[in-house]
Motif scaffolding. Structure first.
Motif, PDB file in Angstrom:
ATOM      1  N   LEU A  79     -32.748 -26.375  22.681  1.00 42.24           N
ATOM      2  CA  LEU A  79     -32.818 -25.989  24.148  1.00 42.24           C
ATOM      3  C   LEU A  79     -31.513 -25.821  24.753  1.00 42.24           C
ATOM      4  N   LEU A  80     -31.445 -24.766  25.343  1.00 44.89           N
ATOM      5  CA  LEU A  80     -30.121 -24.398  26.182  1.00 44.89           C
ATOM      6  C   LEU A  80     -30.222 -24.104  27.797  1.00 44.89           C
ATOM      7  N   ASP A  81     -29.251 -24.161  28.437  1.00 43.29           N
ATOM      8  CA  ASP A  81     -29.289 -23.702  29.895  1.00 43.29           C
ATOM      9  C   ASP A  81     -28.795 -22.317  29.933  1.00 43.29           C
ATOM     10  N   GLY A  82     -28.851 -21.588  28.869  1.00 39.58           N
ATOM     11  CA  GLY A  82     -28.300 -20.220  28.844  1.00 39.58           C
ATOM     12  C   GLY A  82     -27.619 -19.924  27.515  1.00 39.58           C
ATOM     13  N   GLY A  83     -27.595 -18.593  27.346  1.00 42.49           N
ATOM     14  CA  GLY A  83     -26.846 -18.035  26.163  1.00 42.49           C
ATOM     15  C   GLY A  83     -27.460 -18.021  24.706  1.00 42.49           C
ATOM     16  N   GLY A  84     -28.693 -17.904  24.837  1.00 41.79           N
ATOM     17  CA  GLY A  84     -29.332 -18.069  23.651  1.00 41.79           C
ATOM     18  C   GLY A  84     -29.759 -16.575  22.843  1.00 41.79           C
ATOM     19  N   TYR A  85     -29.449 -15.438  23.654  1.00 44.21           N
ATOM     20  CA  TYR A  85     -29.511 -14.363  23.231  1.00 44.21           C
ATOM     21  C   TYR A  85     -28.335 -13.808  22.642  1.00 44.21           C
ATOM     22  N   ALA A  86     -27.684 -14.391  21.371  1.00 46.31           N
ATOM     23  CA  ALA A  86     -26.611 -14.323  20.774  1.00 46.31           C
ATOM     24  C   ALA A  86     -26.465 -14.765  19.362  1.00 46.31           C
ATOM     25  N   GLU A  87     -25.418 -14.391  18.771  1.00 44.23           N
ATOM     26  CA  GLU A  87     -25.244 -14.962  17.246  1.00 44.23           C
ATOM     27  C   GLU A  87     -24.709 -16.451  17.227  1.00 44.23           C
ATOM     28  N   LYS A  88     -24.021 -16.868  18.238  1.00 48.23           N
ATOM     29  CA  LYS A  88     -23.684 -18.113  18.331  1.00 48.23           C
ATOM     30  C   LYS A  88     -23.979 -18.706  19.589  1.00 48.23           C
ATOM     31  N   VAL A  89     -24.033 -20.068  19.779  1.00 49.25           N
ATOM     32  CA  VAL A  89     -24.558 -20.751  21.015  1.00 49.25           C
ATOM     33  C   VAL A  89     -23.694 -22.224  21.000  1.00 49.25           C
ATOM     34  N   ALA A  90     -23.403 -22.637  22.177  1.00 46.23           N
ATOM     35  CA  ALA A  90     -22.737 -23.997  22.339  1.00 46.23           C
ATOM     36  C   ALA A  90     -23.944 -24.916  22.864  1.00 46.23           C
ATOM     37  N   ALA A  91     -24.318 -25.746  22.096  1.00 42.64           N
ATOM     38  CA  ALA A  91     -25.520 -26.454  22.594  1.00 42.64           C
ATOM     39  C   ALA A  91     -25.286 -28.308  22.424  1.00 42.64           C
ATOM     40  N   HIS A  92     -25.950 -28.868  23.240  1.00 42.68           N
ATOM     41  CA  HIS A  92     -25.848 -30.260  22.919  1.00 42.68           C
ATOM     42  C   HIS A  92     -26.485 -30.793  21.968  1.00 42.68           C
ATOM     43  N   PRO A  93     -26.166 -31.630  20.811  1.00 44.60           N
ATOM     44  CA  PRO A  93     -27.011 -31.841  19.825  1.00 44.60           C
ATOM     45  C   PRO A  93     -28.178 -32.762  20.245  1.00 44.60           C
ATOM     46  N   ARG A  94     -28.140 -33.497  21.487  1.00 43.71           N
ATOM     47  CA  ARG A  94     -29.046 -34.249  22.030  1.00 43.71           C
ATOM     48  C   ARG A  94     -30.278 -33.600  22.349  1.00 43.71           C
ATOM     49  N   LEU A  95     -30.320 -32.029  22.396  1.00 46.17           N
ATOM     50  CA  LEU A  95     -31.128 -31.233  22.894  1.00 46.17           C
ATOM     51  C   LEU A  95     -31.681 -30.561  21.722  1.00 46.17           C
ATOM     52  N   THR A  96     -31.357 -30.881  20.386  1.00 41.34           N
ATOM     53  CA  THR A  96     -31.703 -30.133  19.152  1.00 41.34           C
ATOM     54  C   THR A  96     -32.482 -31.032  18.197  1.00 41.34           C
ATOM     55  N   TRP A  97     -33.576 -30.620  17.466  1.00 43.89           N
ATOM     56  CA  TRP A  97     -34.530 -31.241  16.649  1.00 43.89           C
ATOM     57  C   TRP A  97     -34.457 -30.745  15.161  1.00 43.89           C
ATOM     58  N   GLN A  98     -34.291 -31.255  14.369  1.00 43.88           N
ATOM     59  CA  GLN A  98     -34.586 -30.893  12.965  1.00 43.88           C
ATOM     60  C   GLN A  98     -35.767 -30.104  12.652  1.00 43.88           C
ATOM     61  N   VAL A  99     -35.697 -29.052  11.984  1.00 43.70           N
ATOM     62  CA  VAL A  99     -36.907 -28.238  11.838  1.00 43.70           C
ATOM     63  C   VAL A  99     -37.477 -28.732  10.452  1.00 43.70           C
TER      64      VAL A  99
END
Length: 323
Positions: A79-99
């Motif tokens: 999850l992001l607070d914006g910026g997802g429509y892109a080839e790269k994003v800056a995200a906080h690992p705490r808001l990511t989950w392994q698929v």
């Protein structure tokens, strides 16, 4: 990198595919290569600047992604607070989950925002009890199609869905709804919608309504509630604020109106962990079926938004940044 950027507010026509510098990770963030970006109805509000938080231009829309850490690593959904429509994003690992293996990018994206929303609508906001009747507005949409299944799984006595076409209503019943209703009944008079919901419940009032439209649909849903019933509102698809609810209307039947916005869970990551650790394994096991609505090239982002606004889609829409 290729990205979608808006420099003015408006409809799908303001979505431009441009070349931008790679994002610079902030404190605690990490750079990720995006394989698939998610599209949500809230994104259509964001580009209009008509949603709950004021937007600043220029901006890259998008609140979710599937990808891998730059330099290599496991596939994650985040999850992001914006910026997802892109080839790269800056995200906080705490808001990511392994698929998990066997879960597609599209399925993971259906779960991370819309699935987490459905989870907390039922568990945190509605406090669904076994045997209660649940109405899911827009039951063929991203949140709704998952909420129908989860309500059934978690013991709802009866599930009623609304959807805008016979095909979508048939889909909601395939997913587990006991009955379906056309929300267009609310267009002219919310009382007609109230009557239809109660008729779908055997003439009885309902216990829980998950509502994301506003206007007459909200009013009709509130009137359909039984004593101690709850409307949980989580969207404004009709682009109109709902009229104020007088305290007496709530007191007369001990009814409640509850608001929910997933953004508040991002400040409490444990709430998202609760949802993701339960939902992703259900998808991997085939016990929860995310409905995938379409995969669009990033270059066709305007078409994706047009289809979403015109109600031509069901389930989850995603963008492919490589195309």
């Amino acid at each position: 990198m290729r990205a979608v950027q808006i420099t003015r507010f408006g409809g799908p026509e303001v979505l431009d595919v441009v070349d931008l510098p790679d994002p610079t990770p902030g404190e605690g963030q990490q750079l990720f290569d995006v394989s698939t970006a998610g599209v949500n109805y809230a994104d259509t509000h964001q580009i209009e600047n008509s949603y709950l938080a004021a937007q600043q231009l220029p901006l890259v829309p998008g609140a979710e992604f599937v990808g891998t850490p730059a330099g290599g690593g496991p596939r994650v959904v985040g999850l992001l607070d914006g910026g997802g429509y892109a080839e790269k994003v800056a995200a906080h690992p705490r808001l990511t989950w392994q698929v998990p293996d066997g879960v597609t990018d599209e399925q993971a994206l259906a779960v991370v925002l819309q699935g987490s929303t459905a989870y907390h609508l039922l568990r945190t906001s509605a406090h669904l009890a076994a045997g209660e009747t649940v109405v899911v507005i827009a039951g063929a949409g991203g949140v709704g199609s998952l909420a129908v299944q989860l309500a059934r799984r978690w013991g709802a006595g009866r599930v009623i869905a609304t959807a805008s076409s016979p095909e979508k209503r048939a889909l909601t019943e395939e997913l587990g709804a006991d009955a379906s209703v056309d929300p267009a009944l609310a267009d002219d008079d919310p009382r007609a919608f109230t009557a239809a919901l109660r008729e779908a419940n055997g003439g009885r009032p309902v216990d829980v309504v998950l509502e994301m439209t506003g206007g007459n649909v909200f009013a009709g849903s509130l009137s359909a509630l039984a004593p101690f019933g709850r409307v949980v509102t989580y969207g404004m698809a009709a682009r109109q604020e709902t009229a104020a609810v007088p305290p007496g209307v709530l007191l007369q039947k001990s009814r409640a109106v509850v608001g929910f916005w997933l953004a508040h869970c991002m400040a409490r990551p444990a709430m998202l962990d609760d949802a993701m650790t339960e939902l992703l394994p259900l998808v991997a096991d085939g016990a929860l079926r995310p409905v995938v609505g379409g995969r669009y090239p990033l270059s066709a982002v305007r078409e994706a938004h047009q289809d979403l606004l015109a109600r031509r889609t069901t389930g989850k829409l995603v963008l492919d940044p490589s195309r």
